[in-house]
Design an enzyme around this catalytic site. Sequence first.
Site, PDB file in Angstrom:
ATOM      1  N   ARG A  61      12.144  -3.793  90.791  1.00  0.00           N
ATOM      2  CA  ARG A  61      12.003  -3.088  92.072  1.00  0.00           C
ATOM      3  C   ARG A  61      10.629  -3.353  92.697  1.00  0.00           C
ATOM      4  O   ARG A  61      10.497  -3.539  93.911  1.00  0.00           O
ATOM      5  CB  ARG A  61      12.210  -1.580  91.854  1.00  0.00           C
ATOM      6  CG  ARG A  61      12.073  -0.768  93.109  1.00  0.00           C
ATOM      7  CD  ARG A  61      12.478   0.689  92.883  1.00  0.00           C
ATOM      8  NE  ARG A  61      12.371   1.477  94.110  1.00  0.00           N
ATOM      9  CZ  ARG A  61      11.689   2.620  94.195  1.00  0.00           C
ATOM     10  NH1 ARG A  61      11.061   3.098  93.140  1.00  0.00           N
ATOM     11  NH2 ARG A  61      11.638   3.274  95.334  1.00  0.00           N
ATOM     12  N   HIS A  65       9.886  -4.788  96.452  1.00  0.00           N
ATOM     13  CA  HIS A  65       9.058  -4.080  97.444  1.00  0.00           C
ATOM     14  C   HIS A  65       7.819  -4.890  97.824  1.00  0.00           C
ATOM     15  O   HIS A  65       7.297  -4.747  98.927  1.00  0.00           O
ATOM     16  CB  HIS A  65       8.677  -2.691  96.925  1.00  0.00           C
ATOM     17  CG  HIS A  65       9.801  -1.713  96.991  1.00  0.00           C
ATOM     18  ND1 HIS A  65       9.641  -0.377  97.214  1.00  0.00           N
ATOM     19  CD2 HIS A  65      11.144  -1.897  96.868  1.00  0.00           C
ATOM     20  CE1 HIS A  65      10.826   0.234  97.229  1.00  0.00           C
ATOM     21  NE2 HIS A  65      11.757  -0.668  97.004  1.00  0.00           N
ATOM     22  N   VAL A  69       7.540  -6.696 102.160  1.00  0.00           N
ATOM     23  CA  VAL A  69       6.456  -6.263 103.043  1.00  0.00           C
ATOM     24  C   VAL A  69       5.369  -7.333 103.013  1.00  0.00           C
ATOM     25  O   VAL A  69       4.729  -7.531 101.982  1.00  0.00           O
ATOM     26  CB  VAL A  69       5.894  -4.894 102.587  1.00  0.00           C
ATOM     27  CG1 VAL A  69       4.807  -4.420 103.540  1.00  0.00           C
ATOM     28  CG2 VAL A  69       7.017  -3.860 102.496  1.00  0.00           C
ATOM     29  N   GLY A  71       5.646 -10.434 102.711  1.00  0.00           N
ATOM     30  CA  GLY A  71       5.930 -11.523 101.776  1.00  0.00           C
ATOM     31  C   GLY A  71       5.451 -11.215 100.370  1.00  0.00           C
ATOM     32  O   GLY A  71       4.758 -10.216 100.128  1.00  0.00           O
ATOM     33  N   ASN A  90       7.926   3.763  98.645  1.00  0.00           N
ATOM     34  CA  ASN A  90       7.338   3.235  97.411  1.00  0.00           C
ATOM     35  C   ASN A  90       7.127   4.295  96.336  1.00  0.00           C
ATOM     36  O   ASN A  90       6.581   4.015  95.265  1.00  0.00           O
ATOM     37  CB  ASN A  90       6.023   2.506  97.709  1.00  0.00           C
ATOM     38  CG  ASN A  90       6.275   1.113  98.273  1.00  0.00           C
ATOM     39  OD1 ASN A  90       7.353   0.559  98.057  1.00  0.00           O
ATOM     40  ND2 ASN A  90       5.312   0.555  98.985  1.00  0.00           N
ATOM     41  N   PRO A 157      14.239  -0.739 103.252  1.00  0.00           N
ATOM     42  CA  PRO A 157      15.579  -0.147 103.337  1.00  0.00           C
ATOM     43  C   PRO A 157      15.641   1.203 102.632  1.00  0.00           C
ATOM     44  O   PRO A 157      15.055   1.369 101.556  1.00  0.00           O
ATOM     45  CB  PRO A 157      16.470  -1.162 102.607  1.00  0.00           C
ATOM     46  CG  PRO A 157      15.684  -2.416 102.541  1.00  0.00           C
ATOM     47  CD  PRO A 157      14.239  -2.056 102.635  1.00  0.00           C
ATOM     48  N   HIS A 187      20.635  -2.915  91.024  1.00  0.00           N
ATOM     49  CA  HIS A 187      20.806  -1.514  90.607  1.00  0.00           C
ATOM     50  C   HIS A 187      21.703  -1.376  89.379  1.00  0.00           C
ATOM     51  O   HIS A 187      22.001  -0.270  88.963  1.00  0.00           O
ATOM     52  CB  HIS A 187      21.344  -0.672  91.771  1.00  0.00           C
ATOM     53  CG  HIS A 187      20.359  -0.517  92.903  1.00  0.00           C
ATOM     54  ND1 HIS A 187      20.669   0.038  94.117  1.00  0.00           N
ATOM     55  CD2 HIS A 187      19.032  -0.852  92.994  1.00  0.00           C
ATOM     56  CE1 HIS A 187      19.598   0.054  94.908  1.00  0.00           C
ATOM     57  NE2 HIS A 187      18.590  -0.496  94.255  1.00  0.00           N
ATOM     58  N   THR A 188      22.119  -2.484  88.802  1.00  0.00           N
ATOM     59  CA  THR A 188      22.791  -2.454  87.500  1.00  0.00           C
ATOM     60  C   THR A 188      21.835  -1.993  86.410  1.00  0.00           C
ATOM     61  O   THR A 188      22.252  -1.601  85.318  1.00  0.00           O
ATOM     62  CB  THR A 188      23.376  -3.833  87.127  1.00  0.00           C
ATOM     63  OG1 THR A 188      23.921  -3.774  85.819  1.00  0.00           O
ATOM     64  CG2 THR A 188      22.305  -4.924  87.129  1.00  0.00           C
ATOM     65  N   ASP A 239      23.782   2.726  87.247  1.00  0.00           N
ATOM     66  CA  ASP A 239      24.990   2.137  86.669  1.00  0.00           C
ATOM     67  C   ASP A 239      25.343   3.016  85.471  1.00  0.00           C
ATOM     68  O   ASP A 239      24.726   2.920  84.415  1.00  0.00           O
ATOM     69  CB  ASP A 239      24.712   0.700  86.227  1.00  0.00           C
ATOM     70  CG  ASP A 239      25.851   0.098  85.419  1.00  0.00           C
ATOM     71  OD1 ASP A 239      26.881   0.775  85.231  1.00  0.00           O
ATOM     72  OD2 ASP A 239      25.698  -1.055  84.967  1.00  0.00           O
ATOM     73  N   SER A 242      25.951   1.213  81.871  1.00  0.00           N
ATOM     74  CA  SER A 242      24.956   0.439  81.105  1.00  0.00           C
ATOM     75  C   SER A 242      23.662   0.330  81.902  1.00  0.00           C
ATOM     76  O   SER A 242      23.375  -0.684  82.512  1.00  0.00           O
ATOM     77  CB  SER A 242      25.508  -0.957  80.778  1.00  0.00           C
ATOM     78  OG  SER A 242      25.975  -1.601  81.952  1.00  0.00           O
ATOM     79  N   ASP A 247      24.326  -6.458  84.106  1.00  0.00           N
ATOM     80  CA  ASP A 247      25.694  -6.985  84.076  1.00  0.00           C
ATOM     81  C   ASP A 247      26.399  -6.627  85.387  1.00  0.00           C
ATOM     82  O   ASP A 247      25.771  -6.119  86.307  1.00  0.00           O
ATOM     83  CB  ASP A 247      26.445  -6.421  82.863  1.00  0.00           C
ATOM     84  CG  ASP A 247      26.482  -4.891  82.879  1.00  0.00           C
ATOM     85  OD1 ASP A 247      26.142  -4.291  83.919  1.00  0.00           O
ATOM     86  OD2 ASP A 247      26.850  -4.307  81.855  1.00  0.00           O
TER      87      ASP A 247
HETATM   88  C1  HEM Z   1      19.511  -1.968 100.783  1.00  0.00           C
HETATM   89  C2  HEM Z   1      18.636  -2.213  99.890  1.00  0.00           C
HETATM   90  C3  HEM Z   1      18.131  -1.232  98.864  1.00  0.00           C
HETATM   91  C4  HEM Z   1      18.006   0.131  98.895  1.00  0.00           C
HETATM   92  C5  HEM Z   1      18.375   1.076 100.027  1.00  0.00           C
HETATM   93  C6  HEM Z   1      17.455   0.533  97.630  1.00  0.00           C
HETATM   94  C7  HEM Z   1      17.152   1.823  97.276  1.00  0.00           C
HETATM   95  C8  HEM Z   1      16.705   2.220  96.032  1.00  0.00           C
HETATM   96  C9  HEM Z   1      16.437   3.582  95.651  1.00  0.00           C
HETATM   97  C10 HEM Z   1      16.547   4.786  96.576  1.00  0.00           C
HETATM   98  C11 HEM Z   1      16.056   3.576  94.355  1.00  0.00           C
HETATM   99  C12 HEM Z   1      15.675   4.780  93.491  1.00  0.00           C
HETATM  100  C13 HEM Z   1      14.218   5.087  93.600  1.00  0.00           C
HETATM  101  C14 HEM Z   1      13.839   6.390  92.934  1.00  0.00           C
HETATM  102  O1  HEM Z   1      14.675   7.286  92.751  1.00  0.00           O
HETATM  103  O2  HEM Z   1      12.674   6.518  92.558  1.00  0.00           O
HETATM  104  C15 HEM Z   1      16.083   2.205  93.909  1.00  0.00           C
HETATM  105  C16 HEM Z   1      15.781   1.804  92.640  1.00  0.00           C
HETATM  106  C17 HEM Z   1      15.789   0.483  92.231  1.00  0.00           C
HETATM  107  N1  HEM Z   1      15.962  -0.615  93.045  1.00  0.00           N
HETATM  108 FE1  HEM Z   1      16.641  -0.594  94.935  1.00  0.00          FE
HETATM  109  N2  HEM Z   1      17.265  -0.583  96.860  1.00  0.00           N
HETATM  110  C18 HEM Z   1      17.656  -1.678  97.572  1.00  0.00           C
HETATM  111  C19 HEM Z   1      17.590  -2.983  97.186  1.00  0.00           C
HETATM  112  C20 HEM Z   1      17.079  -3.418  95.989  1.00  0.00           C
HETATM  113  C21 HEM Z   1      16.836  -4.796  95.648  1.00  0.00           C
HETATM  114  C22 HEM Z   1      17.080  -5.969  96.582  1.00  0.00           C
HETATM  115  C23 HEM Z   1      16.339  -4.804  94.391  1.00  0.00           C
HETATM  116  C24 HEM Z   1      15.894  -5.975  93.546  1.00  0.00           C
HETATM  117  C25 HEM Z   1      16.262  -7.209  93.725  1.00  0.00           C
HETATM  118  C26 HEM Z   1      16.303  -3.428  93.934  1.00  0.00           C
HETATM  119  C27 HEM Z   1      15.934  -3.036  92.668  1.00  0.00           C
HETATM  120  C28 HEM Z   1      15.884  -1.726  92.247  1.00  0.00           C
HETATM  121  C29 HEM Z   1      15.688  -1.328  90.868  1.00  0.00           C
HETATM  122  C30 HEM Z   1      15.634  -2.261  89.672  1.00  0.00           C
HETATM  123  C31 HEM Z   1      15.620   0.058  90.852  1.00  0.00           C
HETATM  124  C32 HEM Z   1      15.381   0.959  89.634  1.00  0.00           C
HETATM  125  C33 HEM Z   1      13.898   1.223  89.519  1.00  0.00           C
HETATM  126  C34 HEM Z   1      13.487   2.052  88.331  1.00  0.00           C
HETATM  127  O3  HEM Z   1      14.304   2.349  87.455  1.00  0.00           O
HETATM  128  O4  HEM Z   1      12.283   2.393  88.295  1.00  0.00           O
HETATM  129  N3  HEM Z   1      16.728  -2.611  94.941  1.00  0.00           N
HETATM  130  N4  HEM Z   1      16.471   1.405  94.950  1.00  0.00           N
END
Ligand code: HEM
Length: 326
Positions: A61, A65, A69, A71, A90, A157, A187-188, A239, A242, A247
């Site tokens: 994540r 991020h 922003v 690049g 963030n 986003p 988000h897997t 997810d 898992s 996956d």
């Molecule tokens: C439309 C696009 C996206 C939205 C609206 C979004 C939104 C979110 C939100 C709301 C969370 C939870 C944050 C929290 O509760 O603290 C999250 C977690 C996460 N996002 Fe996204 N996300 C998006 C795209 C992506 C992309 C493109 C990636 C990576 C390639 C990504 C990777 C992750 C990961 C791995 C987590 C888990 C982080 C953790 O466990 O600390 N997300 N995202």
Amino acid sequence: MGQTKAIWWVFLGILAMILPVKAQLAVGFYSKSCPRAESIVRSTVQSYYKADPTIAAGLLRLHFHDCFVQGCDGSVLIMDERAEINAGPNMGLRGFEVVDDAKAQLENLCPGVVSCADILALATRDAVDLSDGPSWSVPTGRRDGRVSMSFQAEDLPSPFEPIDVHIQKFAEKGLTEEDLVTLVGAHTIGRTDCQLFSYRLQNFTSTGNPDPTINPSFLTQLRTLCPLDGDPFRGVAMDKDSQLRFDNSFFKNLVNGNGVLESDQRLWQHASTKDIVQRYAGNLRGLLGLRFNYEFKKAMVKLSSLDVKTGTQGEIRKLCSQFNNQ
Ligand code: HEM
Ligand SMILES: *[C@@H]1O[C@H](CO)[C@@H](O)[C@H](O)[C@H]1NC(C)=O
């Protein structure tokens, strides 16, 4: 061909080789200047992952991020009151200590050579790989940015926005709808706070009922995890099957109404993204070869090359959390 003409062509050829139009990323950029760069990042991620496998999601994540922003230039890593880290979207970012640790080791070994932006890109690849996901070669040569301002990160986003807005935000970065679905497949792994989706669990959009797209038995589970008077910061797996394994079960969950964030679930309700979710859920090896792991690594190389600084742009930070000479 006359001799002068031949010499002229040789001269032009050499000129073309020594004057690259624009410096570009290259796989193995540090193979001469710091041959152990990639293995040090790898072993650092590995040791943090061993202690806490959820760190993989944090790094993935963090890299997203960073790239969205200004690049992929390490701007998200700056620790300052006005920096990106303090922007609303963030909140909860983690994994900084992994990057800082690898950086400290690399500064000892090859001072001033390996950028923080590259360390984060490499660490992300290793994190996904360690989580049983795909691995890929990371083109490197990014330079670190000299600017990090929180307001620039406010437009990342949000899970409350409709899919059309996400499609638009990705398109602005040259990313397609397919890239969007593929990359959100990140988000897997990872977790989210109750407070970012609990509004779906009752009186959704003032209807008096929960979000009707939530699978009834999953609704019961989510209500138990996030009761009305519960901790808004409690972490819930995105997810359910898992959380630690990279996956395609995230997509299967969307098909079954088991998405946690509203915007994740909407990928299954939206006409133009539904098909892609369906294919990843089935992991078909059809004509298009749309397999999640395979497409994910391609999309990651795109994501991690967004608006990069190269050549003489930016700097190589000494500390990832601070600009040089300030
Ligand atoms: C439309 C696009 C996206 C939205 C609206 C979004 C939104 C979110 C939100 C709301 C969370 C939870 C944050 C929290 O509760 O603290 C999250 C977690 C996460 N996002 Fe996204 N996300 C998006 C795209 C992506 C992309 C493109 C990636 C990576 C390639 C990504 C990777 C992750 C990961 C791995 C987590 C888990 C982080 C953790 O466990 O600390 N997300 N995202
Ligand atoms: C749902 O929310 C609306 C508007 O906030 C409110 O008028 C209504 O009483 C609520 N319904 C229930 C069942 O809580």
